[in-house]
Design a protein around this motif. Structure first.
Motif, short mmCIF file in Angstrom:
data_model
loop_
_atom_site.label_atom_id
_atom_site.label_comp_id
_atom_site.label_asym_id
_atom_site.label_seq_id
_atom_site.Cartn_x
_atom_site.Cartn_y
_atom_site.Cartn_z
N MET A 55 0.63 -1.07 0.19
CA MET A 55 -0.04 0.19 0.03
C MET A 55 0.82 1.27 -0.11
SD MET A 55 -2.94 1.49 0.35
CE MET A 55 -4.04 0.52 0.73
N PRO A 56 1.89 1.56 0.77
CA PRO A 56 2.68 2.59 0.80
C PRO A 56 3.33 2.70 -0.37
CG PRO A 56 3.02 1.36 2.92
CD PRO A 56 2.18 0.32 2.07
N GLU A 57 3.65 1.82 -0.94
CA GLU A 57 4.48 1.85 -2.40
C GLU A 57 3.43 2.42 -3.46
OE1 GLU A 57 6.79 -1.06 -5.66
OE2 GLU A 57 5.96 -2.11 -3.85
N CYS A 58 2.26 1.88 -3.33
CA CYS A 58 1.25 2.36 -4.15
C CYS A 58 0.86 3.79 -4.11
CB CYS A 58 -0.07 1.45 -4.25
SG CYS A 58 -0.54 0.94 -5.77
N VAL A 59 0.68 4.12 -2.83
CA VAL A 59 0.38 5.37 -2.52
C VAL A 59 1.36 6.43 -2.93
CG1 VAL A 59 -0.39 6.98 -0.65
CG2 VAL A 59 -1.39 4.58 -0.81
N SER A 60 2.68 6.00 -2.58
CA SER A 60 3.66 6.63 -2.72
C SER A 60 4.01 7.13 -4.32
CB SER A 60 5.02 6.24 -2.24
OG SER A 60 6.17 6.59 -2.75
N LYS A 61 3.84 6.13 -5.01
CA LYS A 61 4.00 5.98 -6.34
C LYS A 61 2.88 6.75 -7.22
CE LYS A 61 5.18 2.47 -10.16
NZ LYS A 61 5.28 0.88 -10.29
N TYR A 62 1.55 6.60 -6.85
CA TYR A 62 0.61 7.29 -7.89
C TYR A 62 -0.25 8.65 -6.89
CZ TYR A 62 1.42 3.53 -10.81
OH TYR A 62 2.00 2.70 -11.59
N GLY A 63 0.00 8.39 -5.43
CA GLY A 63 -0.55 9.71 -4.74
C GLY A 63 -0.39 10.87 -5.33
N GLY A 64 0.84 11.36 -5.80
CA GLY A 64 0.94 12.67 -5.84
C GLY A 64 0.30 12.89 -7.43
N LEU A 65 0.28 12.10 -8.31
CA LEU A 65 -0.42 11.93 -9.65
C LEU A 65 -1.91 12.15 -9.56
CD1 LEU A 65 -0.70 11.95 -12.69
CD2 LEU A 65 -0.55 9.51 -12.51
N ILE A 66 -2.29 11.25 -8.38
CA ILE A 66 -3.96 11.38 -8.36
C ILE A 66 -4.23 12.53 -7.80
CG2 ILE A 66 -5.70 10.09 -7.25
CD1 ILE A 66 -4.27 7.35 -7.93
N TRP A 67 -3.49 13.08 -6.87
CA TRP A 67 -4.01 14.10 -5.89
C TRP A 67 -3.85 15.35 -7.10
CZ3 TRP A 67 -6.38 16.17 -2.42
CH2 TRP A 67 -5.91 17.44 -1.85
N SER A 68 -2.96 15.40 -7.75
CA SER A 68 -2.78 16.30 -8.98
C SER A 68 -4.18 16.77 -9.67
CB SER A 68 -1.55 16.45 -9.67
OG SER A 68 -1.48 17.43 -10.62
#
Lengths: 185, 304
Positions: free
Chosen positions: A1-14
């Motif tokens: 989960m952290p890997e996923c959130v770290s990987k795509y969190g910024g993009l999805i947030w943007s």
């Protein structure tokens, strides 16, 4: 989960911040999107789409659903600022994606945009990136509604065909590799 | 992935593609939505895959525009994309995944498109799918970042002790419960070397602030573990949750054979009403669901 959130969190947030009105809406949307990503993970096929494109597709779905709900509630358009409309620079794009490594399809899309007339690029950007309706784009660009629709449909259709051809080639190559492996063993 | 269908005329096919495109951009009226459904109903191709192919193209465009909007320069661009989520959002997402545990079966019924890639080739399966299948384990690994430093002697980590004391001062309602020894080799040695009746004082205690949702474990006498072979894992049983799925408190190590270690507890999930704190011995990294075969320490919350 952290890997996923770290990987795509910024993009999805943007993506969420750009489309939604409030911080709270955007945060709720990001949570929804991640849940949908877990739900849909079994449907991901790397020969059909890059991982990041698949994630962005799910994000778009959820954001569009949320924007629809908002529109129904208040009968007003999204209040986000329109992005600065400028031609897509492959150089600029490349710099942006190097660190992310996986944006092959987006690179194809950027190259495809380079082949389009600036007016078509602008219309596609207002539609796909800013989420404006066809009518709003016509108003913004002073183009006839039919021209707006035509630019969007042609642009998406041609990219879709390019991506489909890539996935067909990848599938065939995979099959060849698989057969070769079988033959070798 | 084009629609080729002898039940549709060329005109129908063209119209279907226009509708699919507009559907991708959420531009269909209800009448057009009905029209799309009728045409898809007549088509023999996979309507869902057709729709997905349009959506993927739109997503690829969006990513291209997104990337071209990033600051110039690789480093700046990479930094912009790695901007962190708002405070607390990442942990809420992790909590969401945990609530998914009970129903985390992957839907392998159908993949978009027609390719036959094996699951082992899928990066998403390895990243997202695995996360989904073992969400809690990942949460544990993440949390172990804060817990993984071996429990250190109080003398060397006085700060943790001070924080524990501050928590007790700040929250008069905080629980402070002595450990009870279970039947496990990890605590047997300590038991053999202490006076009968003094275990409650000697084994340490757990402090938990329900209001602040955090606490500290003070532990004495737990055997040193080899992190390559096994780790200790804390579980918090919550009256408001299924007893089968206690909240995980993270994994930790004990690095010294004697003395006292103090370890902070910051679970990623909310604890409604704790009833029992339990330490189990698990494989490195912890487990999603413990077999509870090895339970060296327990701290039951007295019923009020």
């Amino acid at each position: 989960m952290p890997e996923c959130v770290s990987k795509y969190g910024g993009l999805i947030w943007s993506l969420a911040k750009r489309r939604l009105r409030s911080q709270q809406d955007a945060e709720d949307a990001v949570q929804e999107i991640f849940i949908d990503i877990w739900r849909s993970a079994g449907r991901f096929d790397p020969l059909v789409a890059d991982e990041v494109t698949f994630v962005a597709m799910i994000a778009r779905r959820r954001l569009i659903d949320r924007m629809r709900r908002q529109k129904n509630q208040s009968n007003t358009c999204s209040l986000h600022e329109l992005s600065v409309v400028e031609a897509v620079s492959v150089q600029r794009f490349s710099e942006g994606v190097v660190a992310l490594e996986l944006w092959d399809e987006a690179r194809v899309a950027a190259e495809h945009l380079q082949e389009l007339h600036p007016e078509e690029q602008r219309v596609l950007r207002l539609s796909v990136y800013d989420g404006l309706s066809h009518a709003a784009i016509a108003e913004q660009t002073l183009l006839p509604l039919g021209t707006v629709k035509s630019h969007i449909r042609r642009g998406l259709h041609s990219l879709r065909q390019k991506l489909s051809r890539r996935s067909s080639v990848a599938t065939r190559d995979s099959s060849i590799r698989s057969n070769a492996k079988t033959g070798a063993s | 992935m084009s629609v080729h269908n002898n039940l549709l005329t060329n005109s129908d096919q063209s119209r279907l593609e226009d509708l699919l495109c507009d559907n991708t951009l959420a531009q269909l009226s209800s009448e057009e939505q009905n029209e799309l459904n009728v045409l898809l109903g007549r088509a023999t191709t996979d309507g869902e895959a057709e729709m997905a192919s349009w959506e993927l193209a739109a997503a690829a465009f969006e990513l291209a525009f997104e990337a071209s909007s990033l600051p110039a320069g690789r480093d700046h661009a990479a930094k912009a994309m790695q901007k962190s989520l708002p405070e607390g959002l990442a942990s809420r997402i992790v909590a969401d995944s945990a609530s998914y545990r009970a129903d985390h079966r992957l839907d392998h019924s159908k993949a978009y498109g027609q390719s036959k890639r094996t699951p082992s080739d899928s990066r998403l399966a390895s990243v997202v799918g695995w996360c989904m299948a073992a969400g809690l384990l990942l949460a544990l690994v993440w949390q172990s970042g804060s817990l993984s430093p071996p429990g250190v002697p109080v003398s060397a980590e006085a700060k943790v002790t001070v924080l524990r004391q501050e928590l007790l001062k700040a929250d008069a309602q905080a629980l402070q419960i002595p450990w009870t020894a279970g039947k496990d080799a990890a605590i047997a040695f300590a038991l053999e070397n202490m006076n009968e009746g003094s275990a409650a004082d000697t084994l340490g205690d757990i402090v938990w602030s329900q209001r602040q949702q955090k606490g500290f474990m003070r532990i004495c006498g737990l055997a040193v573990n080899d992190p390559q072979r096994e780790q200790y894992q804390l579980w918090i049983f919550d009256e408001q949750r299924d007893e089968k799925y206690p909240v995980d408190g993270g994994v930790f190590n004990v690095a010294i054979a004697s003395g006292e270690v103090v370890i902070p507890i910051t679970p990623q999930l909310g604890v409604g009403r704790p009833t029992l704190f339990a330490i189990t011995v698990e494989k490195p990294g912890g487990v999603v669901v413990s077999s509870r075969e090895r339970l060296p320490l327990l701290a039951a919350v007295p019923k009020s």
